[in-house]
Design a protein around this motif. Sequence first.
Motif, short mmCIF file in Angstrom:
data_model
loop_
_atom_site.label_atom_id
_atom_site.label_comp_id
_atom_site.label_asym_id
_atom_site.label_seq_id
_atom_site.Cartn_x
_atom_site.Cartn_y
_atom_site.Cartn_z
N ARG A 95 0.82 -1.20 0.00
CA ARG A 95 0.00 0.00 0.00
C ARG A 95 0.86 1.26 0.00
O ARG A 95 0.47 2.28 -0.56
CB ARG A 95 -0.94 -0.01 1.22
CG ARG A 95 -2.09 -1.00 1.07
CD ARG A 95 -2.84 -1.17 2.37
NE ARG A 95 -3.53 0.04 2.80
CZ ARG A 95 -4.78 0.35 2.49
NH1 ARG A 95 -5.48 -0.46 1.71
NH2 ARG A 95 -5.34 1.45 2.95
N SER A 140 -5.03 -2.37 7.69
CA SER A 140 -3.83 -1.53 7.65
C SER A 140 -3.78 -0.54 8.82
O SER A 140 -2.75 0.06 9.08
CB SER A 140 -3.76 -0.77 6.32
OG SER A 140 -4.87 0.11 6.18
N ILE A 142 0.83 5.04 6.24
CA ILE A 142 -0.03 3.88 6.01
C ILE A 142 0.60 2.70 6.72
O ILE A 142 1.83 2.55 6.72
CB ILE A 142 -0.14 3.57 4.50
CG1 ILE A 142 -0.89 4.69 3.78
CG2 ILE A 142 -0.83 2.26 4.25
CD1 ILE A 142 -0.97 4.50 2.29
N GLY A 143 -0.23 1.85 7.32
CA GLY A 143 0.29 0.65 7.96
C GLY A 143 1.32 0.97 9.03
O GLY A 143 1.03 1.68 10.00
#
Length: 233
Positions: free
Chosen positions: A68, A199, A168-169
């Motif tokens: 991602r 996530s 992200i994540g």
Amino acid sequence: MTEYLSGGDRPARPTIVFSDVDETLIAVKSMFDFLHYQLVRRHGVAGEEEYERIKAVIRRRVADGAPREDVNRFYYGHYAGEPVETIARLADDWFTEHTASTRGFWIESTRRALRGHRAAGASLVLVSGSFPPLLEPLAREVGAETVLCTRPLIANGRYTGAVDIPVIGEGKRAAVLGHLASRPDVDPRDCHAYGDHVSDLPMLELVGHPVVVGDDDELRTALARHSESVSAR
């Protein structure tokens, strides 16, 4: 569901509430919704075709297992050379048009919960892979004090197409940990966090009161496993 104080009471200790944005606080994916909005507004049919082309490439990359974070970087590459002021103006118009309608944009259960936390004296922090022009109006609307997000790099008043660190994540974990480090008066066990997708798990695992918005079974299962692990220690 999360608990918060009401009636104007203040928490005994300072508390932070971290909230994801897309499909947690608002019902749309802000990055793609805005990309479509600005391309069509500026270029009409050609903009619609460009949007579909970009989406098709992203779908292929996701299907091929691209992280991602890499998809996030690919997305921002399409703003290379765009004047920051132009994107900011379009983002303001995007937000105004969405919020002119009383239905469909906000996820009201989360919005109400954040209002309750804020009324109880908690600090609100938005955490997102989206970028400041889209997030700052949302932060003002809900009273968030801080936005932790992906920040496209800028040179000479224009976006370069590159980003610093995608939030992200694991990027969300790092951003939240950095914010908590700046607030040694706050115990993470007193904090809340809201997320809708697996996530978001790295962020949700950091707080004592994680809340899953929506029906992501993978996230619920992973979070339950994490809670059991913590309880067993």
